[in-house]
Design a protein around this motif. Structure first.
Motif, PDB file in Angstrom:
ATOM      1  N   ALA A 194       0.809  -1.215   0.000  1.00 26.35           N
ATOM      2  CA  ALA A 194       0.000   0.000   0.000  1.00 26.35           C
ATOM      3  C   ALA A 194       0.842   1.264   0.000  1.00 26.35           C
ATOM      4  N   ALA A 195       2.006   1.213   0.614  1.00 29.45           N
ATOM      5  CA  ALA A 195       2.855   2.400   0.724  1.00 29.45           C
ATOM      6  C   ALA A 195       3.700   2.649  -0.529  1.00 29.45           C
ATOM      7  N   LEU A 196       3.799   1.674  -1.404  1.00 28.63           N
ATOM      8  CA  LEU A 196       4.596   1.827  -2.622  1.00 28.63           C
ATOM      9  C   LEU A 196       3.805   2.601  -3.676  1.00 28.63           C
ATOM     10  N   SER A 197       4.529   3.223  -4.597  1.00 29.49           N
ATOM     11  CA  SER A 197       3.868   4.024  -5.628  1.00 29.49           C
ATOM     12  C   SER A 197       4.041   3.428  -7.011  1.00 29.49           C
ATOM     13  N   VAL A 198       3.014   3.626  -7.812  1.00 30.86           N
ATOM     14  CA  VAL A 198       3.048   3.340  -9.239  1.00 30.86           C
ATOM     15  C   VAL A 198       2.885   4.691  -9.927  1.00 30.86           C
ATOM     16  N   PHE A 199       3.005   4.702 -11.251  1.00 29.85           N
ATOM     17  CA  PHE A 199       2.875   5.953 -11.992  1.00 29.85           C
ATOM     18  C   PHE A 199       1.785   5.805 -13.042  1.00 29.85           C
ATOM     19  N   ASP A 200       0.987   6.877 -13.190  1.00 25.36           N
ATOM     20  CA  ASP A 200      -0.021   6.859 -14.240  1.00 25.36           C
ATOM     21  C   ASP A 200       0.623   7.269 -15.560  1.00 25.36           C
ATOM     22  N   SER A 201      -0.162   7.318 -16.609  1.00 29.29           N
ATOM     23  CA  SER A 201       0.389   7.613 -17.937  1.00 29.29           C
ATOM     24  C   SER A 201       0.843   9.067 -18.085  1.00 29.29           C
ATOM     25  N   GLU A 202       0.539   9.899 -17.103  1.00 28.22           N
ATOM     26  CA  GLU A 202       1.025  11.286 -17.089  1.00 28.22           C
ATOM     27  C   GLU A 202       2.341  11.388 -16.323  1.00 28.22           C
ATOM     28  N   GLY A 203       2.756  10.295 -15.682  1.00 24.84           N
ATOM     29  CA  GLY A 203       3.977  10.301 -14.890  1.00 24.84           C
ATOM     30  C   GLY A 203       3.766  10.683 -13.439  1.00 24.84           C
ATOM     31  N   ASP A 204       2.504  10.833 -13.035  1.00 22.14           N
ATOM     32  CA  ASP A 204       2.208  11.194 -11.648  1.00 22.14           C
ATOM     33  C   ASP A 204       2.211   9.952 -10.766  1.00 22.14           C
ATOM     34  N   PRO A 205       2.852  10.053  -9.577  1.00 19.79           N
ATOM     35  CA  PRO A 205       2.859   8.899  -8.682  1.00 19.79           C
ATOM     36  C   PRO A 205       1.508   8.718  -7.993  1.00 19.79           C
ATOM     37  N   ILE A 206       1.131   7.471  -7.833  1.00 16.22           N
ATOM     38  CA  ILE A 206      -0.117   7.105  -7.159  1.00 16.22           C
ATOM     39  C   ILE A 206       0.244   6.057  -6.117  1.00 16.22           C
TER      40      ILE A 206
END
Length: 190
Positions: free
Chosen positions: A17-29
Motif C-alpha cells: 500500500a505504501a509503494l507508488s506506481v505511476f499513471d500515464s502522465e507520470g504522476d505517482p499514485i
C-alpha cells in the motif's frame, strides 16, 4: 471462497500500500489508494511491449463488466516506463486505468517477480532494441516478468492472489470473480 494461490498467500498488503506506481502522465499514485475505498482487481501484466500483455489486457476487457458488477474497479499494472504506458494505451486502448512500476518494486513486494529467461534469439533482439522497446537491461538479465492477479477489498483485505507460471498463461479472472462474490455484496449490476 477460493484460496489464494499458495505461493502468493504471503502478500503483505500494508507494505504494498505504501509503494507508488505511476499513471500515464507520470504522476505517482500510492498503490493502497486503489483499494482504500473500493474493491480492486489488480492485473499485473508482463512488459507492456509484449504480445502477452496485449492478450491479457484483452482478457481483462472481456471480464470487465462482470468484475465491476461485483463492486470492483479494475487496474492494469505493467513493469514498464511511463512512455510504455502511453504507447500501450494508444495501441491497446484498455477500458481501465493503467499504471506502471518501472523499478518492479511492487512486482517484487507482491511476490510476482518470477521471471522466464528469454531465449537466446529473444535476448539478442532485446539487447539490440531495448531503447526502442523501453525494455530495461534488468529485463534482459533477469527475464521477463510473468505477472499475476490480486483482488483486494477495502481497507486492505486480500481476497485472492495468483502468480502466473508462464508469460502466456491467462489470468484466472473467473476465480477473481468468485472471490469477489464470496466476499459479499453480491452482483451489484448487469
Amino acid at each position: 471462497m477460493p484460496d489464494p494461490h499458495p505461493a502468493d498467500a504471503q502478500v503483505n498488503l500494508k507494505a504494498l500500500a505504501a509503494l507508488s506506481v505511476f499513471d500515464s502522465e507520470g504522476d505517482p499514485i500510492e498503490l493502497g489508494s486503489l483499494w482504500q475505498n473500493q474493491r480492486a482487481v489488480l492485473a499485473f501484466l508482463p512488459p507492456l511491449t509484449s504480445l502477452a500483455a496485449e492478450a491479457r489486457a484483452k482478457q481483462v476487457g472481456e471480464h470487465l463488466q462482470a468484475l465491476r458488477g461485483r463492486g470492483a474497479e479494475v487496474f492494469l499494472l505493467g513493469p514498464s516506463l511511463v512512455m510504455g504506458a502511453v504507447q500501450f494505451e494508444d495501441r491497446v486502448a484498455p477500458r481501465c486505468e493503467i499504471y506502471v512500476d518501472p523499478e518492479r518494486l511492487i512486482y517484487r513486494a507482491a511476490g510476482l517477480s518470477k521471471a522466464e529467461k528469454p531465449k537466446t534469439k529473444t535476448t539478442l533482439f532485446l539487447r539490440s532494441m531495448k531503447n526502442l522497446l523501453g525494455v530495461s537491461s534488468e529485463d534482459i538479465r533477469e527475464g521477463i516478468e510473468l505477472g499475476g492477479l490480486l483482488v483486494v477489498a477495502p481497507p486492505g483485505r486480500l481476497l485472492y492472489a495468483h502468480a502466473c507460471e508462464n508469460v502466456d498463461a491467462p489470468l484466472p479472472l473467473e476465480e477473481a470473480d468468485a472471490a469477489l462474490k464470496n466476499a459479499g455484496w453480491g452482483h451489484l449490476s448487469g
